[in-house]
Design a protein around this motif. Structure first.
Motif, PDB file in Angstrom:
ATOM      1  N   VAL A 283     -10.841  -4.647  12.392  1.00 52.64           N
ATOM      2  CA  VAL A 283      -9.560  -4.501  13.581  1.00 52.64           C
ATOM      3  C   VAL A 283     -10.769  -4.249  14.710  1.00 52.64           C
ATOM      4  N   PRO A 284     -10.919  -5.116  15.352  1.00 55.25           N
ATOM      5  CA  PRO A 284     -11.391  -5.043  16.683  1.00 55.25           C
ATOM      6  C   PRO A 284     -11.022  -5.255  17.971  1.00 55.25           C
ATOM      7  N   PRO A 285     -10.815  -5.149  18.416  1.00 50.28           N
ATOM      8  CA  PRO A 285     -10.088  -5.221  20.261  1.00 50.28           C
ATOM      9  C   PRO A 285      -9.420  -7.055  20.589  1.00 50.28           C
ATOM     10  N   THR A 286     -10.235  -7.285  19.781  1.00 50.61           N
ATOM     11  CA  THR A 286     -10.294  -9.544  20.097  1.00 50.61           C
ATOM     12  C   THR A 286      -9.225  -9.813  19.141  1.00 50.61           C
ATOM     13  N   ALA A 287      -9.655  -9.078  17.289  1.00 54.30           N
ATOM     14  CA  ALA A 287      -8.949  -9.434  16.367  1.00 54.30           C
ATOM     15  C   ALA A 287      -7.494  -9.210  16.905  1.00 54.30           C
ATOM     16  N   ASP A 288      -7.096  -7.913  17.672  1.00 50.65           N
ATOM     17  CA  ASP A 288      -5.291  -7.554  17.711  1.00 50.65           C
ATOM     18  C   ASP A 288      -5.164  -7.190  19.258  1.00 50.65           C
ATOM     19  N   PRO A 289      -5.217  -8.637  19.860  1.00 57.55           N
ATOM     20  CA  PRO A 289      -4.795  -8.399  21.181  1.00 57.55           C
ATOM     21  C   PRO A 289      -3.357  -7.684  21.656  1.00 57.55           C
ATOM     22  N   ARG A 290      -2.506  -8.465  20.929  1.00 55.68           N
ATOM     23  CA  ARG A 290      -1.145  -7.482  21.106  1.00 55.68           C
ATOM     24  C   ARG A 290      -0.892  -5.749  20.513  1.00 55.68           C
ATOM     25  N   GLY A 291      -2.115  -5.729  20.217  1.00 53.23           N
ATOM     26  CA  GLY A 291      -2.016  -3.874  20.082  1.00 53.23           C
ATOM     27  C   GLY A 291      -1.047  -3.796  18.524  1.00 53.23           C
ATOM     28  N   HIS A 292      -1.250  -5.216  18.041  1.00 49.75           N
ATOM     29  CA  HIS A 292      -0.284  -4.197  16.350  1.00 49.75           C
ATOM     30  C   HIS A 292      -0.518  -3.281  15.401  1.00 49.75           C
ATOM     31  N   TRP A 293      -2.204  -2.804  15.696  1.00 53.13           N
ATOM     32  CA  TRP A 293      -2.531  -1.527  14.768  1.00 53.13           C
ATOM     33  C   TRP A 293      -2.356  -0.744  15.683  1.00 53.13           C
ATOM     34  N   ASN A 294      -2.016  -0.837  16.579  1.00 56.07           N
ATOM     35  CA  ASN A 294      -2.048   1.095  17.845  1.00 56.07           C
ATOM     36  C   ASN A 294      -1.738   1.982  16.878  1.00 56.07           C
ATOM     37  N   ARG A 295      -0.324   1.965  16.071  1.00 61.29           N
ATOM     38  CA  ARG A 295      -0.309   2.850  15.395  1.00 61.29           C
ATOM     39  C   ARG A 295      -0.466   3.407  14.538  1.00 61.29           C
ATOM     40  N   CYS A 296      -0.766   2.179  13.681  1.00 62.31           N
ATOM     41  CA  CYS A 296      -1.838   2.827  12.390  1.00 62.31           C
ATOM     42  C   CYS A 296      -3.166   3.228  12.896  1.00 62.31           C
ATOM     43  N   LYS A 297      -3.549   3.030  13.731  1.00 58.48           N
ATOM     44  CA  LYS A 297      -5.518   3.098  13.768  1.00 58.48           C
ATOM     45  C   LYS A 297      -4.839   4.728  14.688  1.00 58.48           C
ATOM     46  N   SER A 298      -4.217   5.204  15.283  1.00 57.57           N
ATOM     47  CA  SER A 298      -3.574   6.470  15.543  1.00 57.57           C
ATOM     48  C   SER A 298      -3.540   7.622  14.682  1.00 57.57           C
ATOM     49  N   ASN A 299      -2.931   6.509  13.416  1.00 58.32           N
ATOM     50  CA  ASN A 299      -2.111   8.169  12.857  1.00 58.32           C
ATOM     51  C   ASN A 299      -2.064   6.734  11.146  1.00 58.32           C
ATOM     52  N   PRO A 300      -2.716   7.244  10.468  1.00 59.43           N
ATOM     53  CA  PRO A 300      -2.783   6.135   9.031  1.00 59.43           C
ATOM     54  C   PRO A 300      -1.660   6.056   8.542  1.00 59.43           C
ATOM     55  N   THR A 301      -0.542   7.866   8.890  1.00 63.67           N
ATOM     56  CA  THR A 301       0.453   7.614   7.919  1.00 63.67           C
ATOM     57  C   THR A 301       2.132   6.300   8.514  1.00 63.67           C
ATOM     58  N   ALA A 302       1.162   5.556   9.904  1.00 67.39           N
ATOM     59  CA  ALA A 302       2.698   5.427  10.245  1.00 67.39           C
ATOM     60  C   ALA A 302       1.773   3.767   9.933  1.00 67.39           C
ATOM     61  N   CYS A 303       1.384   3.628   9.691  1.00 66.17           N
ATOM     62  CA  CYS A 303       0.501   2.448   8.248  1.00 66.17           C
ATOM     63  C   CYS A 303       1.560   1.213   7.873  1.00 66.17           C
ATOM     64  N   ARG A 304       1.989  -0.231   8.392  1.00 67.63           N
ATOM     65  CA  ARG A 304       2.743  -0.403   7.697  1.00 67.63           C
ATOM     66  C   ARG A 304       1.907  -0.898   5.730  1.00 67.63           C
ATOM     67  N   PRO A 305       2.548  -0.875   5.138  1.00 69.78           N
ATOM     68  CA  PRO A 305       2.390  -1.067   3.921  1.00 69.78           C
ATOM     69  C   PRO A 305       0.776  -2.651   3.282  1.00 69.78           C
ATOM     70  N   ASP A 306       1.218  -3.444   4.164  1.00 66.48           N
ATOM     71  CA  ASP A 306       0.541  -4.997   4.186  1.00 66.48           C
ATOM     72  C   ASP A 306      -1.023  -4.281   5.524  1.00 66.48           C
ATOM     73  N   GLN A 307      -0.989  -3.858   6.480  1.00 65.53           N
ATOM     74  CA  GLN A 307      -2.053  -2.557   6.530  1.00 65.53           C
ATOM     75  C   GLN A 307      -2.712  -1.591   5.927  1.00 65.53           C
ATOM     76  N   MET A 308      -2.227  -0.997   5.222  1.00 70.19           N
ATOM     77  CA  MET A 308      -2.634  -0.493   4.124  1.00 70.19           C
ATOM     78  C   MET A 308      -3.314  -1.339   3.296  1.00 70.19           C
ATOM     79  N   ARG A 309      -2.913  -2.132   2.692  1.00 69.72           N
ATOM     80  CA  ARG A 309      -3.537  -2.917   1.630  1.00 69.72           C
ATOM     81  C   ARG A 309      -5.099  -3.464   1.979  1.00 69.72           C
TER      82      ARG A 309
END
Length: 402
Positions: A283-309
């Motif tokens: 998930v490089p910054p260019t692939a997530d310009p709107r920061g949808h992964w920011n919470r998941c990146k900072s805390n794995p318990t905050a990852c959505r099921p699709d992100q964890m997959r």
């Protein structure tokens, strides 16, 4: 009081210039040794300063054994980023701390580093931005940048050989992150400097960077490395057996393509959820310009099921790339845990401590020692996150300079 402080600083400076060590608060602080003869080889850091290392001498039964540890710290793959890097400690020994803390695999404390504490231990400083593999120069009349990592490596080895490395009984080449990648790249060459009687092995810590697509199916890391290899003149220094057997020779910069051509035994220490690779490959910054992964990146318990997959899929991709090594290499070692971490051999808490990460009741230090000394088969793969409750999760590593 000021006089006392100045005397202490003077003592530290003198010890630093001598390449010796001092202890402070139970820490081993080792002085810098600048390689004065490096200029004869044209071996310079990005800014033209001379390369350096830190050495703490072995003793007792380890007097004739050597551990070399490449420092990590990302890469630069264009003139702008390399020019910026040259003005920092990542591109100039002039700007580095002259004392380095030796801990983890570099510790001289037997209870904290039971297998390597009394070896000659060397930390090779990183100032070229190309995993010690480049050999080119940029000069436009105004700006000069030296991409001389390969020569830096040669200059340091040639400085260490007459200090006892040439008669080593045992030797381990190691490194963390970009330094872990360097340990794969230079493993064969390291062996060539040493007698046939030396037991040479190599350890890559957090250096198994994957040639994998990001979440938008772009090969961001592949393009980054291709630009790096081109800019720094690395391709000619890549393993010839690898480059001659692959359609895109530059990809031999990735350990997954190089691994089968490394002759000495190799130990792969990596997290299946390496936080650098999550932030820059998956998930490089260019692939997530709107920061949808920011919470998941900072805390794995905050990852959505699709992100964890997707995170679990990245783990599977790493294990797939290692399949042949896992099943066919009788001399190889593996410790791939499911911690959100990056580099686990240099920090005491992750290397060997009461609460260090473990698999099958073994710490990383014990697994590496079992592998090096052939005490036990040492191939350990963790179950998927979040099953491991021994992890030291290091979340949010987003900089290539970490």
């Amino acid at each position: 009081m000021e006089l006392v402080i100045n005397i202490v600083l003077l003592i530290i400076a003198l010890l630093t210039c001598a390449g010796t060590s001092v202890s402070s608060d139970d820490r081993l602080l080792v002085g810098m040794t600048v390689v004065r003869n490096a200029a004869a080889l044209g071996a310079y850091c990005l800014d033209g300063s001379l390369p350096a290392y830190h050495i703490h001498r072995g003793f007792g039964a380890g007097e004739h054994n050597w551990l070399l540890q490449f420092e990590g710290g990302g890469w630069c793959n264009d003139i702008e980023s390399c020019a910026e890097r040259a003005q920092t400690r990542r591109g100039s020994t002039r700007l580095m701390n002259k004392l380095e803390t030796f801990s983890g695999i570099l510790s001289n404390n037997a209870p904290r580093n039971p297998d390597f504490y009394n070896w000659n231990r060397v930390k090779i400083r990183y100032c070229d931005g190309g995993s010690f593999a480049g050999d080119s120069k940029f000069d436009n009349g105004t700006l000069v940048l030296f991409f001389r990592g390969q020569r830096i490596w040669q200059a340091i080895i040639q400085d260490l050989l007459p200090k006892g490395l040439s008669s080593a009984n045992k030797a381990l080449l190691s490194g963390c992150s970009a330094g872990g990648l360097a340990s794969y790249l230079h493993c064969n060459n390291f062996s060539s400097y040493l007698p046939d009687t030396t037991a040479v092995k190599c350890l890559g810590d957090a250096g198994f960077f994957m040639d994998a697509p990001d979440i938008t199916m772009n090969h961001t890391q592949r393009m980054f490395f291709q630009h790096l290899v081109t800019l720094q003149g690395i391709e000619k220094n890549l393993d010839e057996n690898c480059t001659s057997s692959i359609s895109y020779p530059k990809q031999c910069f990735f350990p997954q393509y190089l691994l089968k051509y490394i002759t000495p035994p190799v130990f792969i220490l990596n997290s299946a959820y390496d936080v650098y690779q999550i932030n820059h490959i998956l998930v490089p910054p260019t692939a997530d310009p709107r920061g949808h992964w920011n919470r998941c990146k900072s805390n794995p318990t905050a990852c959505r099921p699709d992100q964890m997959r997707l995170l679990h899929g990245f783990r599977v991709e790493m294990l797939t790339a290692l399949r042949s090594f896992l099943f066919n290499s009788s001399r190889g070692g593996v410790f791939i845990n499911s911690c959100f971490a990056h580099c686990q051999s240099e920090s005491q808490d992750t290397w060997f401590a009461l609460d260090s990460p473990q698999m099958y009741n073994e710490t990383i230090a014990e697994s590496v020692g079992d592998w090096y000394f052939s005490r036990n088969v040492s191939k350990k793969i963790d179950c998927p996150y979040p099953c491991d409750n021994t992890c030291h999760n290091l979340i949010g590593v987003g900089s290539t300079n970490d």
